[in-house]
Write a protein that holds these residues in place. Structure first.
Motif, PDB file in Angstrom:
ATOM      1  N   LEU A  55     -11.403   1.199   7.004  1.00 25.68           N
ATOM      2  CA  LEU A  55     -10.277   1.848   7.671  1.00 25.68           C
ATOM      3  C   LEU A  55     -10.705   2.479   8.995  1.00 25.68           C
ATOM      4  CD1 LEU A  55      -8.143   3.621   4.910  1.00 25.68           C
ATOM      5  CD2 LEU A  55      -7.334   1.998   6.622  1.00 25.68           C
ATOM      6  N   ASP A  56     -11.858   3.116   8.998  1.00 23.43           N
ATOM      7  CA  ASP A  56     -12.377   3.736  10.216  1.00 23.43           C
ATOM      8  C   ASP A  56     -12.571   2.682  11.295  1.00 23.43           C
ATOM      9  OD1 ASP A  56     -13.478   6.113  11.584  1.00 23.43           O
ATOM     10  OD2 ASP A  56     -15.349   4.977  11.518  1.00 23.43           O
ATOM     11  N   ALA A  57     -13.079   1.532  10.907  1.00 20.43           N
ATOM     12  CA  ALA A  57     -13.296   0.456  11.871  1.00 20.43           C
ATOM     13  C   ALA A  57     -11.972  -0.116  12.371  1.00 20.43           C
ATOM     14  CB  ALA A  57     -14.144  -0.651  11.245  1.00 20.43           C
ATOM     15  N   ASP A  58     -10.998  -0.262  11.490  1.00 19.88           N
ATOM     16  CA  ASP A  58      -9.705  -0.816  11.889  1.00 19.88           C
ATOM     17  C   ASP A  58      -8.953   0.113  12.836  1.00 19.88           C
ATOM     18  OD1 ASP A  58      -9.733  -3.308  10.637  1.00 19.88           O
ATOM     19  OD2 ASP A  58      -8.985  -2.524   8.748  1.00 19.88           O
ATOM     20  N   PHE A  59      -8.989   1.410  12.574  1.00 17.12           N
ATOM     21  CA  PHE A  59      -8.255   2.360  13.401  1.00 17.12           C
ATOM     22  C   PHE A  59      -9.028   2.749  14.661  1.00 17.12           C
ATOM     23  CE2 PHE A  59      -5.491   2.809   9.819  1.00 17.12           C
ATOM     24  CZ  PHE A  59      -4.317   3.366  10.289  1.00 17.12           C
ATOM     25  N   GLY A  60     -10.337   2.601  14.622  1.00 14.09           N
ATOM     26  CA  GLY A  60     -11.166   3.138  15.697  1.00 14.09           C
ATOM     27  C   GLY A  60     -11.733   4.478  15.314  1.00 14.09           C
ATOM     28  N   GLN A  61     -10.935   5.293  14.643  1.00 16.32           N
ATOM     29  CA  GLN A  61     -11.403   6.549  14.055  1.00 16.32           C
ATOM     30  C   GLN A  61     -10.383   6.992  13.007  1.00 16.32           C
ATOM     31  OE1 GLN A  61     -13.278   9.792  16.382  1.00 16.32           O
ATOM     32  NE2 GLN A  61     -11.644  11.110  15.575  1.00 16.32           N
ATOM     33  N   ARG A  62     -10.830   7.008  11.774  1.00 10.38           N
ATOM     34  CA  ARG A  62     -10.020   7.588  10.698  1.00 10.38           C
ATOM     35  C   ARG A  62     -10.988   8.152   9.677  1.00 10.38           C
ATOM     36  NH1 ARG A  62      -5.989   5.352   6.243  1.00 10.38           N
ATOM     37  NH2 ARG A  62      -4.724   7.215   5.996  1.00 10.38           N
ATOM     38  N   SER A  63     -10.823   9.421   9.368  1.00 13.02           N
ATOM     39  CA  SER A  63     -11.823  10.098   8.540  1.00 13.02           C
ATOM     40  C   SER A  63     -11.714   9.683   7.081  1.00 13.02           C
ATOM     41  CB  SER A  63     -11.659  11.619   8.660  1.00 13.02           C
ATOM     42  OG  SER A  63     -10.504  12.045   7.963  1.00 13.02           O
ATOM     43  N   LYS A  64     -12.841   9.711   6.412  1.00 14.00           N
ATOM     44  CA  LYS A  64     -12.857   9.445   4.971  1.00 14.00           C
ATOM     45  C   LYS A  64     -12.019  10.483   4.237  1.00 14.00           C
ATOM     46  CE  LYS A  64     -15.917   9.013   0.964  1.00 14.00           C
ATOM     47  NZ  LYS A  64     -17.321   9.089   0.466  1.00 14.00           N
ATOM     48  N   ALA A  65     -12.002  11.712   4.749  1.00 14.98           N
ATOM     49  CA  ALA A  65     -11.234  12.769   4.093  1.00 14.98           C
ATOM     50  C   ALA A  65      -9.752  12.397   3.997  1.00 14.98           C
ATOM     51  CB  ALA A  65     -11.400  14.089   4.841  1.00 14.98           C
ATOM     52  N   GLU A  66      -9.204  11.794   5.069  1.00 15.91           N
ATOM     53  CA  GLU A  66      -7.798  11.393   5.024  1.00 15.91           C
ATOM     54  C   GLU A  66      -7.569  10.290   4.008  1.00 15.91           C
ATOM     55  OE1 GLU A  66      -5.698  10.531   8.579  1.00 15.91           O
ATOM     56  OE2 GLU A  66      -5.590  12.633   9.189  1.00 15.91           O
ATOM     57  N   LEU A  67      -8.497   9.346   3.914  1.00 13.01           N
ATOM     58  CA  LEU A  67      -8.375   8.310   2.891  1.00 13.01           C
ATOM     59  C   LEU A  67      -8.374   8.926   1.500  1.00 13.01           C
ATOM     60  CD1 LEU A  67      -8.499   5.311   1.855  1.00 13.01           C
ATOM     61  CD2 LEU A  67     -10.991   5.631   1.817  1.00 13.01           C
ATOM     62  N   LEU A  68      -9.325   9.836   1.258  1.00 14.31           N
ATOM     63  CA  LEU A  68      -9.416  10.445  -0.061  1.00 14.31           C
ATOM     64  C   LEU A  68      -8.156  11.221  -0.421  1.00 14.31           C
ATOM     65  CD1 LEU A  68     -13.100  11.775   0.040  1.00 14.31           C
ATOM     66  CD2 LEU A  68     -12.251   9.724  -1.128  1.00 14.31           C
ATOM     67  N   LEU A  69      -7.642  11.993   0.546  1.00 11.72           N
ATOM     68  CA  LEU A  69      -6.490  12.850   0.272  1.00 11.72           C
ATOM     69  C   LEU A  69      -5.186  12.079   0.223  1.00 11.72           C
ATOM     70  CD1 LEU A  69      -5.165  15.668   0.001  1.00 11.72           C
ATOM     71  CD2 LEU A  69      -5.081  15.743   2.505  1.00 11.72           C
ATOM     72  N   SER A  70      -4.923  11.279   1.260  1.00  6.84           N
ATOM     73  CA  SER A  70      -3.588  10.707   1.406  1.00  6.84           C
ATOM     74  C   SER A  70      -3.431   9.322   0.779  1.00  6.84           C
ATOM     75  CB  SER A  70      -3.233  10.612   2.900  1.00  6.84           C
ATOM     76  OG  SER A  70      -4.135   9.753   3.581  1.00  6.84           O
ATOM     77  N   GLU A  71      -4.531   8.723   0.326  1.00  2.00           N
ATOM     78  CA  GLU A  71      -4.416   7.408  -0.301  1.00  2.00           C
ATOM     79  C   GLU A  71      -5.042   7.374  -1.702  1.00  2.00           C
ATOM     80  OE1 GLU A  71      -4.035   3.975   2.090  1.00  2.00           O
ATOM     81  OE2 GLU A  71      -5.002   4.916   3.813  1.00  2.00           O
ATOM     82  N   LEU A  72      -6.343   7.621  -1.796  1.00  2.00           N
ATOM     83  CA  LEU A  72      -6.987   7.455  -3.099  1.00  2.00           C
ATOM     84  C   LEU A  72      -6.534   8.505  -4.109  1.00  2.00           C
ATOM     85  CD1 LEU A  72     -10.623   6.302  -2.265  1.00  2.00           C
ATOM     86  CD2 LEU A  72      -8.518   4.975  -2.552  1.00  2.00           C
ATOM     87  N   TRP A  73      -6.405   9.762  -3.676  1.00  2.00           N
ATOM     88  CA  TRP A  73      -5.958  10.789  -4.629  1.00  2.00           C
ATOM     89  C   TRP A  73      -4.554  10.498  -5.131  1.00  2.00           C
ATOM     90  CZ3 TRP A  73      -2.185  14.786  -3.470  1.00  2.00           C
ATOM     91  CH2 TRP A  73      -1.934  15.619  -4.570  1.00  2.00           C
ATOM     92  N   LEU A  74      -3.667  10.113  -4.210  1.00  5.65           N
ATOM     93  CA  LEU A  74      -2.301   9.812  -4.630  1.00  5.65           C
ATOM     94  C   LEU A  74      -2.271   8.608  -5.562  1.00  5.65           C
ATOM     95  CD1 LEU A  74      -0.202  10.356  -1.371  1.00  5.65           C
ATOM     96  CD2 LEU A  74      -0.442  11.870  -3.331  1.00  5.65           C
ATOM     97  N   ALA A  75      -3.076   7.586  -5.259  1.00  4.02           N
ATOM     98  CA  ALA A  75      -3.116   6.411  -6.123  1.00  4.02           C
ATOM     99  C   ALA A  75      -3.675   6.761  -7.502  1.00  4.02           C
ATOM    100  CB  ALA A  75      -3.954   5.313  -5.472  1.00  4.02           C
ATOM    101  N   LYS A  76      -4.759   7.536  -7.525  1.00  4.11           N
ATOM    102  CA  LYS A  76      -5.326   7.932  -8.818  1.00  4.11           C
ATOM    103  C   LYS A  76      -4.321   8.757  -9.626  1.00  4.11           C
ATOM    104  CE  LYS A  76      -9.028  10.587 -11.012  1.00  4.11           C
ATOM    105  NZ  LYS A  76      -8.092  11.433 -11.774  1.00  4.11           N
TER     106      LYS A  76
END
Length: 472
Positions: A55-76
Motif C-alpha cells: 500500500l505504501d508503494a502504491d500510494f507513494g506514502q501510506r503509513s502502516k498505522a492507517e492500514l492497521l486501524l482503518s482496514e485490518l482492525w475493521l476486517a478482523k
C-alpha cells in the motif's frame, strides 16, 4: 486470477468452476464457513507487514498505522463478529402465520445465493475487498473479487494471498484494467457488490441489469458535517479534521463540507490549524499523512482549489507546507466563500480540501442538505436532544454519526450502505449475511388442517366463514 486465456473467457471459466462447486455443496455447514473465516483472518494478520509495504508503494506514502486501524482492525472485527453470531444467523427464523392459516407453521431459511461478485476500489483496497467477502463467506457463498488497477502492487499481493488461502472454486481474485472490470461486471453473478464512484456505479448497474443480477452499490457523494448551535465547538472541529485527514480525505465517508454557524468560520480555521499541527507535526516529513494516489488525482485536487479561488473562494492552508506534485503530498486546507456552481461544491472532493458553508439557523442547514443528492454519511455535532432528533428525522443519508465522524462504519451491529445517489443496499454484520442470502419463506401445512373449508363448491358454510373472517 492469472492465465493465458482472454479475460472474458477466463472469467467465464472461473464462474463456471464456482457454480459447479455451489451445486456440489449448496448449503455449507457452519463449521466449513467458520474455517474459511478463520483462514481469512490468519491470512490478513500474518501478512500485515507485506500489505502495508504494498500500500505504501502504491500510494507513494501510506503509513502502516492507517492500514492497521482503518482496514485490518475493521476486517478482523467483522470476522470476529461473524464467528460469534454466524451459527445463530443460519438458524431458521419462525414467523407468524395469522389466525386463519393455523395450524400451519411458517419460517424463513437463509439460503446461500451462490457466487458473489465483489468490485473493490483503490482507496481502502483490503477492507473493501474483505468486508463484503466476510459477509459472503458467512452466508455460505463463493466469491470472485475484482481489485482496482490503481493500486496494482496491493492487488497482486492480495491475489497471491487469496490463492494460497482458498481453492479457486471458493474465492478468486481478478486483476486487470477497466476493460477487465467491465467484463467482470457483465458476468451473471448471483449478487454483485460495487464500491466506487456514482458515475461508475451507474455503468455497473447497467451491466448487471442485462443479467437481472441484483446489486449492492456503495457509492459516495458529498457527506455533510453540521456543527449545531449547541455543539461542543472545539470537539466538533477536532473530530471533523480527524475524519477529513485520514487517508488524506480519500475516503467515501469523509466529511465533504461543513455547515458552520455564521461568524464561526475563523474560529473553525484556527482550531483546525491547531489540530492538524497536533496530529501531523513536522508535516512535510511526517510519515503518518497519506499522499494522493496518482498524479491525475493530485492534479484534480489542484484544479478544484484553483477554480474555486478564481471564482472568489479563499483557500486557507492548515499547514505551512505547499502542495508537492513530485511527492503527491497535498496538505489539508479549508475553503471559504466557494460558490455553489464550482466543481468543489458540485463533486465529491475525495481529498483534503474542506469547504465551510455558513448558516443562520438550523432550518437553513437542513434545507441546504436536503437540496442536494442524498449523501453516504451525515455528521451532526449537537448537544441539544431536540435538535439532534430534528436532523435525524428531517434529513436522509446512508448513515449518521452524532458527535463523531467515520466510526459508524466500525459498529458491527449497524448496516453500511447508501441511499439514492450514494448507493443502494447494505452490508456488515447480520445485514451483510442477509444481503448475500436468499431469505426464503417456507410454509408447512400439517396433515390435519382446515384448508378444505375454503375450497369449492362455495356454499353456505364457506360464505358464513368468509363473513366471520372479514369481520374479525
Amino acid at each position: 486470477m492469472k492465465n493465458d486465456l482472454p479475460a472474458a473467457t477466463a472469467l467465464d471459466e472461473t464462474l463456471r468452476l464456482q457454480r459447479e462447486a455451489c451445486a456440489r455443496t449448496p448449503y455449507p455447514s457452519w463449521e466449513m464457513r467458520a474455517a474459511q473465516l478463520r483462514a481469512l483472518r490468519t491470512m490478513l494478520l500474518d501478512n500485515a507487514d507485506a500489505l502495508a509495504e504494498a500500500l505504501d508503494a502504491d500510494f507513494g506514502q501510506r503509513s502502516k498505522a492507517e492500514l492497521l486501524l482503518s482496514e485490518l482492525w475493521l476486517a478482523k472485527s467483522e470476522i470476529d463478529s461473524a464467528l460469534r453470531h454466524g451459527k445463530r444467523w443460519m438458524k431458521p427464523q419462525r414467523r407468524a402465520t395469522g389466525i386463519w392459516l393455523r395450524p400451519a407453521a411458517a419460517k424463513v431459511i437463509a439460503q446461500p445465493l451462490g457466487v458473489i461478485g465483489i468490485v473493490a476500489p483503490w482507496n481502502y483496497p483490503i477492507l473493501l475487498a474483505v468486508g463484503p467477502l466476510i459477509c459472503a463467506l458467512a452466508a455460505g457463498n463463493r466469491a470472485m473479487i475484482k481489485m482496482s488497477e490503481l493500486t496494482p502492487r496491493t492487488a497482486e499481493l492480495f491475489r497471491q494471498l487469496i490463492e494460497r488461502t482458498f481453492a479457486p472454486e471458493h474465492v478468486t481474485v481478478v486483476t486487470g484494467d477497466a476493460s477487465v472490470g467491465a467484463a467482470f461486471c457483465a458476468l451473471p453473478f448471483d449478487h454483485l457488490i460495487f464500491t466506487g464512484s456514482t458515475k461508475i456505479g451507474r455503468e455497473v448497474m447497467r451491466a448487471a441489469a442485462a443479467n437481472l443480477t441484483p446489486v449492492t452499490l456503495e457509492l459516495g457523494g458529498k457527506s455533510p458535517a453540521i456543527i449545531g448551535p449547541h455543539a461542543r465547538f472545539d470537539s466538533a472541529v477536532d473530530s471533523i479534521i480527524a475524519g477529513k485527514t485520514l487517508n488524506a480525505g480519500q475516503t467515501c465517508i469523509a466529511p465533504d463540507y461543513v455547515l458552520v454557524p455564521r461568524g464561526a468560520e475563523q474560529a473553525f480555521i484556527a482550531r483546525a490549524r491547531a489540530r492538524v499541527a497536533r496530529l501531523y507535526p513536522d508535516f512535510v516529513h511526517n510519515r503518518d499523512y497519506t499522499t494522493i494516489v496518482t498524479d491525475r488525482h493530485f492534479a484534480r485536487m489542484e484544479g478544484l482549489a484553483q477554480e474555486a479561488a478564481a471564482l472568489g473562494a479563499v483557500v486557507h492552508p492548515l499547514t505551512a507546507a505547499q502542495p508537492d506534485a513530485s511527492r503527491r503530498q497535498f496538505p489539508p486546507a479549508v475553503v471559504t466563500n466557494a460558490p455553489d456552481t464550482c466543481a468543489l461544491m458540485q463533486e465529491e472532493i475525495f481529498g483534503p480540501l474542506l469547504p465551510l458553508v455558513p448558516y443562520d439557523t438550523l432550518d437553513d442547514a437542513i434545507r441546504y442538505v436536503n437540496a442536494r443528492p442524498r449523501p453516504l454519511a451525515l455528521y451532526l455535532f449537537e448537544e441539544e436532544h431536540i435538535s439532534v432528533e430534528r436532523v435525524l428525522h428531517e434529513t436522509l443519508s446512508g448513515g449518521v454519526s452524532v458527535n463523531e465522524t467515520l466510526l459508524h462504519i466500525a459498529c458491527e451491529g449497524l448496516p453500511f450502505g447508501g441511499v439514492g445517489a450514494s448507493g443502494m443496499g447494505a452490508y456488515h454484520g447480520y445485514d451483510g449475511f442477509a444481503t448475500f442470502s436468499k431469505m426464503k419463506p417456507v410454509l408447512t401445512q400439517p396433515r390435519l388442517n382446515a384448508r378444505s373449508l375454503l375450497l369449492p363448491p362455495y356454499g353456505r358454510r364457506f360464505h358464513a366463514l368468509m363473513r366471520l373472517m372479514l369481520r374479525l
